[in-house]
Write a protein that holds these residues in place. Structure first.
Motif, PDB file in Angstrom:
ATOM      1  N   SER A 195       0.824  -1.214   0.000  1.00 18.37           N
ATOM      2  CA  SER A 195       0.000   0.000   0.000  1.00 18.37           C
ATOM      3  C   SER A 195       0.857   1.263   0.000  1.00 18.37           C
ATOM      4  CB  SER A 195      -0.939   0.001   1.212  1.00 18.37           C
ATOM      5  OG  SER A 195      -0.187   0.030   2.412  1.00 18.37           O
ATOM      6  N   GLU A 196       2.053   1.195   0.584  1.00 18.15           N
ATOM      7  CA  GLU A 196       2.926   2.370   0.572  1.00 18.15           C
ATOM      8  C   GLU A 196       3.497   2.612  -0.833  1.00 18.15           C
ATOM      9  OE1 GLU A 196       4.907   2.796   4.933  1.00 18.15           O
ATOM     10  OE2 GLU A 196       5.325   0.901   3.915  1.00 18.15           O
ATOM     11  N   HIS A 237       0.675   9.454  -5.516  1.00 17.48           N
ATOM     12  CA  HIS A 237       1.098  10.814  -5.142  1.00 17.48           C
ATOM     13  C   HIS A 237       1.718  11.557  -6.331  1.00 17.48           C
ATOM     14  CE1 HIS A 237       2.430  13.894  -2.253  1.00 17.48           C
ATOM     15  NE2 HIS A 237       3.601  13.893  -2.861  1.00 17.48           N
ATOM     16  N   ARG A 258       5.810  11.686   2.173  1.00 17.75           N
ATOM     17  CA  ARG A 258       5.371  12.361   0.944  1.00 17.75           C
ATOM     18  C   ARG A 258       6.394  13.387   0.480  1.00 17.75           C
ATOM     19  NH1 ARG A 258       0.316  11.017  -0.763  1.00 17.75           N
ATOM     20  NH2 ARG A 258      -0.875   9.920   0.823  1.00 17.75           N
ATOM     21  N   GLY A 314      -1.835   6.426   3.975  1.00 22.00           N
ATOM     22  CA  GLY A 314      -0.959   5.505   3.229  1.00 22.00           C
ATOM     23  C   GLY A 314       0.495   5.922   3.287  1.00 22.00           C
ATOM     24  N   GLU A 348       0.723   4.027  -2.883  1.00 22.04           N
ATOM     25  CA  GLU A 348       0.454   5.416  -2.518  1.00 22.04           C
ATOM     26  C   GLU A 348       1.537   6.351  -3.080  1.00 22.04           C
ATOM     27  OE1 GLU A 348      -2.342   6.298  -1.268  1.00 22.04           O
ATOM     28  OE2 GLU A 348      -1.780   8.422  -1.339  1.00 22.04           O
ATOM     29  N   ARG A 358      -4.426  12.082   1.623  1.00 26.55           N
ATOM     30  CA  ARG A 358      -4.688  10.649   1.639  1.00 26.55           C
ATOM     31  C   ARG A 358      -3.882   9.965   2.745  1.00 26.55           C
ATOM     32  NH1 ARG A 358      -6.659   7.917  -2.565  1.00 26.55           N
ATOM     33  NH2 ARG A 358      -5.077   6.302  -2.341  1.00 26.55           N
TER      34      ARG A 358
END
Lengths: 129, 129, 129, 129, 129, 129
Positions: free
Chosen positions: B91-92, B99, C58, C52, B95, C50
């Motif tokens: 899931s990372e 992004h 990020r 995750g 994601e 989001r």
């Protein structure tokens, strides 16, 4: 999954372009369904439904971006089909790719033209007049 | 070929990432063995063994660079496997790719997600929760 | 202009990152206010909120993408500040840029490091330990 | 189609490089014959026939550009063959690709080396000394 | 800082190219001294000292990569000076940039030529014969 | 310098677009006059005078390519002026740039919009309706 109004608007816009949102949601269903939602909502629901440019103009812009970016064969194939479905003539698509000789260089243009040719062949549009 | 300490350190680091230096040295053996040496020494021996970021952080950075660069399917496949092997969750990784919609554009993201999905499928990690 | 819930969520997220939505809406007000809306809603309201990945993760991903893409000095300046504001250490940002020697090449890395240095200097964070 | 003097000069230059203009005009004949004409006239007739650099130098420059640009496997294959035909040694081509580790990053270099290796294999030039 | 043999070799090579390692170590001293070490060791100590291509050939390759990559004005300025210092003629550098019209597109070529011109002007090499 | 018919046709086309060939020949006169000739002949004389797309369509395509390519501020400034001179409305240019959010990513779009805004400001076209 509950679909937002933006997503439904995007799916409808995509259908006008000869596409099918299921071709986006399907392959992503078991890996990243949210990506399909975000693309359906934003690219097709928000951007592609804006006024200011008509769909043929948008497809000229999209094709120019894809050719220039490179490594976009899958996308160029879809958007060439969409360009035809919204009324661009094969000769306009060809001319767009040729024009990019000045900005993106020969390799990008040559690869793109072969991809475009493949789409035209599938649709019985060769030779281009 | 005599292997330097830097190369041995790189090969060991690569092994921690689930890789095998033989997959780099092998295909290059008859064309450019020095390239394998340089990559083993510098990328894996010097850079990947530095402190300052842990391996999961480095794999986030690497995946982001590969998605943005484009034409990196082979590398993205390897580094997705490595990301899983150093402990990132599917899931990372998903994601991270999502992004990048804001920075690299849809075509790069869509292509990358299908590559990532292929790796997950091979490892029995679908569907991603 | 009426602001959507997505936009308000994006503006709030941006504030957590040390940014100010007015720095996006302001310069675009007389040329493309819709662009500010779309970026506020999508990039900051949809993507950056989001789950995750956490905000430090990020920002690693964002910085890697910006360095690799090139011609992003303005964005790298903003996102380096944001990275610091969400808790990344200067040394982690430096290490991220160095790691990209293997993927984006020296010119991208060198230019990015000078931009990052400029941000650190403005914040009194030099020398980096 | 009547061929201009520039085109004939380009076709002749291409032949000196081991190429055949028919491999450009053929695939484009039913989709964009003008593209073949423009590339034959401009790239091969105008640029490749200029003084100032000899053909081996031009092929070093071309290969460097193709590796850096990415998504150019088809072109790199052709221009590696051409580089050999105008007298570059395999080791010079290999060294050019390795040199680009500093400027284009590992993924571009690694992919390019495998393409170059494929050309060498077809010509019985492996192992490279 | 103790300097490795690879770094010393790189610094010496850079000096042959008319450069000064202090121009790399200096600006990075308080932000990322390791980056200067890595670039000095790897790019200049390992790659630039390899046999297989002479320095004028390497500068053709480097300039081609920088022009194609874009956003490399600082690097192109340095490597144009280095190209002159290792014996390339201004006309060979000009011809290299012109050749790239076919591969990198007009904007990259035009910007690069203005940068190259700036270097020539500083060295009293205009007009180019 | 004797000017070819292709060059004269290119100079005339450029004039229709609000440009002046002297702005290309002038800065290149003492470094690479042939580059000005080649660009005048090929980009403006051959490509820009082709049928198949009208000038407003060509400027949509050009702007899309320049935004996507990056590091093209000088060219985007010129071609935004040209787009206005051949009849595109400011709102169509703005919409083209916004559309590219889906393909080129936010940094390219944001930088381009500020460049476009600068041109509009110089021509008294702000605010865009």
């Amino acid at each position: 999954m509950e679909r937002s109004a933006r997503f439904e608007r995007g799916a409808a816009r995509l259908a006008e372009m000869g596409g099918d949102i299921a071709n986006i949601t399907g392959p992503l269903a078991d890996v990243a369904p949210d990506l399909a939602t975000l693309v359906g909502e934003f690219a097709f629901g928000d951007l592609y439904t804006r006024p200011g440019l008509d769909l043929p103009q948008r497809q000229l812009v999209t094709i120019a971006a894809l050719v220039t970016l490179g490594d976009t064969e899958r996308q160029l194939r879809f958007h060439t089909n969409a360009a035809l479905d919204v009324g661009l003539k094969p000769s306009e698509i060809v001319e767009t790719v040729i024009h990019l000789l000045a900005f993106a260089g020969n390799p990008r243009v040559f690869n793109a033209m072969l991809t475009v040719k493949g789409v035209f062949a599938e649709r019985g549009l060769l030779p281009v007049e």
